[in-house]
Write an enzyme that holds these catalytic residues in place. Structure first.
Site, PDB file in Angstrom:
ATOM      1  N   GLU A  36       0.949  -0.887  -0.064  1.00  0.00           N
ATOM      2  CA  GLU A  36       0.103  -0.164  -0.110  1.00  0.00           C
ATOM      3  C   GLU A  36       1.036   1.260   0.186  1.00  0.00           C
ATOM      4  O   GLU A  36       1.810   1.224   0.867  1.00  0.00           O
ATOM      5  CB  GLU A  36      -0.832  -0.152   1.208  1.00  0.00           C
ATOM      6  CG  GLU A  36      -2.000   0.995   1.087  1.00  0.00           C
ATOM      7  CD  GLU A  36      -2.774   1.205   2.383  1.00  0.00           C
ATOM      8  OE1 GLU A  36      -2.740  -0.165   3.281  1.00  0.00           O
ATOM      9  OE2 GLU A  36      -3.528   2.104   2.435  1.00  0.00           O
ATOM     10  N   ARG A 265       5.745 -13.115   9.607  1.00  0.00           N
ATOM     11  CA  ARG A 265       6.341 -11.894   9.619  1.00  0.00           C
ATOM     12  C   ARG A 265       7.857 -11.881  10.047  1.00  0.00           C
ATOM     13  O   ARG A 265       8.029 -12.671  10.888  1.00  0.00           O
ATOM     14  CB  ARG A 265       5.650 -10.728  10.203  1.00  0.00           C
ATOM     15  CG  ARG A 265       4.333 -10.419  10.097  1.00  0.00           C
ATOM     16  CD  ARG A 265       3.854  -9.559  11.250  1.00  0.00           C
ATOM     17  NE  ARG A 265       4.256  -8.232  10.814  1.00  0.00           N
ATOM     18  CZ  ARG A 265       3.610  -7.260   9.844  1.00  0.00           C
ATOM     19  NH1 ARG A 265       2.760  -7.949   9.323  1.00  0.00           N
ATOM     20  NH2 ARG A 265       4.159  -6.140   9.553  1.00  0.00           N
ATOM     21  N   LYS A 275       5.057   0.507   9.683  1.00  0.00           N
ATOM     22  CA  LYS A 275       5.060   1.791   8.698  1.00  0.00           C
ATOM     23  C   LYS A 275       4.567   2.843   9.666  1.00  0.00           C
ATOM     24  O   LYS A 275       4.941   3.788   9.745  1.00  0.00           O
ATOM     25  CB  LYS A 275       4.406   1.524   7.352  1.00  0.00           C
ATOM     26  CG  LYS A 275       5.153   1.156   6.366  1.00  0.00           C
ATOM     27  CD  LYS A 275       4.245   1.267   4.902  1.00  0.00           C
ATOM     28  CE  LYS A 275       3.109   0.108   4.907  1.00  0.00           C
ATOM     29  NZ  LYS A 275       2.502  -0.308   3.608  1.00  0.00           N
TER      30      LYS A 275
HETATM   31  P1  ATP Z   1       3.093  -2.353   8.330  1.00  0.00           P
HETATM   32  O1  ATP Z   1       2.840  -3.470   9.223  1.00  0.00           O
HETATM   33  O2  ATP Z   1       4.645  -1.814   8.203  1.00  0.00           O
HETATM   34  O3  ATP Z   1       2.010  -1.408   8.121  1.00  0.00           O
HETATM   35  P2  ATP Z   1       1.782  -3.564   6.101  1.00  0.00           P
HETATM   36  O4  ATP Z   1       1.516  -4.798   6.024  1.00  0.00           O
HETATM   37  O5  ATP Z   1       0.789  -2.495   6.206  1.00  0.00           O
HETATM   38  O6  ATP Z   1       2.944  -3.351   6.706  1.00  0.00           O
HETATM   39  P3  ATP Z   1       1.600  -3.369   3.140  1.00  0.00           P
HETATM   40  O7  ATP Z   1       2.175  -2.096   2.233  1.00  0.00           O
HETATM   41  O8  ATP Z   1       0.246  -3.528   3.225  1.00  0.00           O
HETATM   42  O9  ATP Z   1       2.400  -2.959   4.582  1.00  0.00           O
HETATM   43  O10 ATP Z   1       2.409  -4.806   2.812  1.00  0.00           O
HETATM   44  C1  ATP Z   1       2.783  -5.273   1.774  1.00  0.00           C
HETATM   45  C2  ATP Z   1       3.148  -6.650   1.969  1.00  0.00           C
HETATM   46  O11 ATP Z   1       4.235  -6.819   2.996  1.00  0.00           O
HETATM   47  C3  ATP Z   1       1.908  -7.419   2.741  1.00  0.00           C
HETATM   48  O12 ATP Z   1       1.847  -8.685   1.854  1.00  0.00           O
HETATM   49  C4  ATP Z   1       2.446  -7.984   4.069  1.00  0.00           C
HETATM   50  O13 ATP Z   1       2.260  -9.169   4.107  1.00  0.00           O
HETATM   51  C5  ATP Z   1       3.874  -7.811   3.713  1.00  0.00           C
HETATM   52  N1  ATP Z   1       4.776  -7.447   5.142  1.00  0.00           N
HETATM   53  C6  ATP Z   1       4.519  -6.329   5.794  1.00  0.00           C
HETATM   54  N2  ATP Z   1       5.277  -6.618   6.831  1.00  0.00           N
HETATM   55  C7  ATP Z   1       5.966  -7.483   6.554  1.00  0.00           C
HETATM   56  C8  ATP Z   1       7.152  -8.293   7.745  1.00  0.00           C
HETATM   57  N3  ATP Z   1       7.291  -7.706   8.832  1.00  0.00           N
HETATM   58  N4  ATP Z   1       7.455  -9.605   7.315  1.00  0.00           N
HETATM   59  C9  ATP Z   1       7.102  -9.845   6.292  1.00  0.00           C
HETATM   60  N5  ATP Z   1       6.067  -9.465   5.327  1.00  0.00           N
HETATM   61  C10 ATP Z   1       5.628  -8.230   5.700  1.00  0.00           C
END
Ligand code: ATP
Ligand code: MG
Length: 561
Positions: A36, A265, A275
């Protein structure tokens, strides 16, 4: 990532994929990374990117694809700056999406058609309860939810109202479209989830064309299906959403059936990867920006001097499981050290300069010496340095009263200048104001370059130095971990309360060997005996404003703590 690396790490997802290929369920694999655009990418994202890209790469013979797709369905927090930085970061990581760059916002019409299809099948309805009423009727884990009074509206009425939602007849929060699933489901996400909401906001891609936006649980499976993604890989928190994902796929007119698979994760000690929290660090100016070299963002570690290959190797090494564990950030740091030890040329720099005078060398003389660019790698060659009467050495390489195990310079001692002469102590001066040593005098012993010490001279150490007449002045930034608590997110006062006060120390007036100041931003080298450093990509201006960042020390100074 070499083929050896990836095949050495067979995980449960790769097992599923190889089975799907051998049984003929799929003839090629399509994965995606769906960020996102509401922040910069961090190390957690790198794990997800390396997984999706790595799988497509390993199966490239069958035409497998890796898609970079912006999940840009929420106009409120999304910005072009993030769209740009994400592409730059994924590219830098070495995970090429080829021609497969997509934006979920390009599928808005498709989402709308799917929603209309659900309405026409009697599987979705327009709810005009207030957000509070909807929340109150949602139930709890122990208690089932209550059905909306609008649930049994006729299909015709729902069609009309949904069209009105689209055409702007409702204000924010006045109506939502909900899937008609099951208010008694033990899975809260299945209780007539909201799939569309009214939001009068300008979108970075579609402008003011839309005032209704689909919710994640509805849009995401449709995005995957639209792109013919075969395996939709995501983190464990989406496991409870999977029934909704499958329901949407089963009930909408989709061109393909993707399968969602969850993995754990990446969680790192001494680090936060969220984020929202990273944004808070930027907004409250605890760091300079998203790319501050202390940030666990990809732009931060890049600016810090971490090679992309180290991040990929680290992700491979961590592997893919469903186990929720904490990974030691030292594993990443060690990957960085390993690669820089292999690749980074050696240079000399003095961070805390003390004047060393070779009293038996004539004024104005510059003797050429040869310094190896990498003592462990002959192919790295060597460079010429000059040695003059006045040199800079590191302040802590001289002590007035040497303890037993101290082998560097001290009264009565001799030491080797790296790549140069052995020098013998003659005298030193103390600054009367500060009480600190202001100068050390030594005599060099002729014919000791590359030779062992003559009879009667004990020399057990070699120290680095920079010729004072040629030294380049620099600002050097010593970066360290941003948090000094192992689990910042679990800290009693919150992660902001455990920031490491020593995460940045700025040194003005460091002395670098000639040539370093002219290097391009991003140049990485080892400052002998001190660690790995790189020319800062923002502030270093070759030959005019020299700024180096410490990437990482030579050894893990946190291990003993
Ligand atoms: P955050 O938790 O930092 O806000 P998010 O999951 O909201 O991250 P997105 O941009 O929605 O961020 O994530 C894009 C992809 O990255 C998603 O498929 C998510 O599962 C993956 N992702 C996010 N954080 C991690 C992590 N710590 N380890 C592995 N994959 C991750
Ligand atoms: Mg998320």
């Amino acid at each position: 990532m070499s083929e050896d690396d990836s095949s050495a790490k067979r995980d449960f997802i790769r097992e599923i994929i190889s089975k799907d290929l051998t049984t003929g369920k799929h003839d090629k694999i399509v994965t995606r990374f769906p960020p996102e655009p509401n922040g910069y990418l961090h190390l957690g994202h790198a794990k997800a990117i390396c997984l999706g890209w790595g799988i497509a790469q390993e199966n490239s013979a069958s035409g497998s694809e890796f898609h970079l797709r912006f999940d840009d369905t929420n106009p409120s927090k999304e910005e072009q700056e993030y769209v740009d930085s994400i592409q730059e970061d994924v590219k830098w990581l070495g995970c090429d999406w080829g021609k497969h760059l997509y934006f979920a916002s390009d599928y808005f019409e498709f989402f709308y058609d799917c929603a209309m299809h659900l309405i026409e099948e009697g599987k979705a309805f327009v709810d005009e309860q207030s957000p509070d009423e909807i929340r109150a009727a949602h139930g709890t884990v122990a208690e089932m939810g209550a059905e909306s009074p609008y649930r049994d509206r006729s299909i015709e009425e729902n069609v009309t109202l949904f069209k009105k939602m689209r055409s702007g007849d409702f204000g924010n929060g006045e109506a939502v479209l909900r899937a008609k699933i099951d208010m008694a489901s033990p899975n809260m996400h299945m209780r007539d989830p909201i799939i569309y909401r009214v939001l009068h906001e300008t979108h970075h891609n579609t402008g003011d064309k839309w005032c209704i936006y689909p919710m994640y649980d509805f849009a995401h499976p449709l995005e995957d299906a639209y792109e013919h993604v075969t395996h939709s890989l995501c983190t464990l928190e989406f496991e409870v959403h999977r029934p909704v994902y499958d329901w949407v796929i089963e009930n909408c007119p989709v061109p393909a059936v993707p399968r969602q698979i969850e993995f754990s994760r990446l969680t790192l000690n001494y680090t936060v990867v969220s984020k929202r929290k990273l944004l808070q660090l930027v907004e409250e100016e605890k760091v300079d920006a998203w790319d501050d070299p202390r940030m666990p963002t990809l732009s931060g570690v890049r600016r810090r001097g971490f090679p992309a290959e180290a991040i990929r190797n680290f992700c491979t090494d961590v592997g893919i499981t469903k186990f929720k564990g904490v990974t030691d950030v030292a594993r990443l740091e060690n990957e960085v050290r390993k690669l820089l030890n292999r690749d980074a040329p050696r240079r000399m720099a003095v961070l805390d300069p003390l004047k060393l005078v070779l009293v038996n060398m004539e004024v104005g003389v510059a003797e050429e010496v040869e310094a190896k660019n990498n003592p462990e790698d002959e192919s790295a060659g060597s460079r010429k340095l000059t040695l003059g009467r006045d040199l800079w050495i590191e302040r802590d390489d001289f002590v007035v009263e040497a303890p037993k195990k101290y082998f560097r310079l001290a009264p009565g001692r001799a030491v080797r200048l790296r790549g140069g002469y052995i020098v013998q102590y003659v005298g030193h001066e103390i600054d009367p104001d500060t009480g600190e040593v202001s100068e050390v005098q030594v005599e060099f012993i002729p014919n000791t370059i590359g030779q062992s010490p003559p009879e009667g001279v004990v020399c057990k150490a070699a120290i680095h130095w920079v010729n004072a007449s040629e030294a380049e002045n620099a600002q050097v930034r010593l970066y360290d971990r941003l948090f000094d608590d192992e689990s910042p997110e679990a800290a009693e006062g919150g992660f902001m309360s455990v920031l490491n006060p020593n995460s940045l120390k700025v040194i003005e007036g460091a002395k670098l060997e000639p040539g370093l100041g002219a290097e391009a931003p991003g140049f990485v080298c080892q400052f002998e005996r001190l660690g790995y450093f790189c020319a800062d990509s923002r502030d270093h201006l070759p030959s005019s404003q020299v700024v180096f960042n410490r990437t990482i020390g030579l050894r893990d100074s946190w291990a003993k703590k």
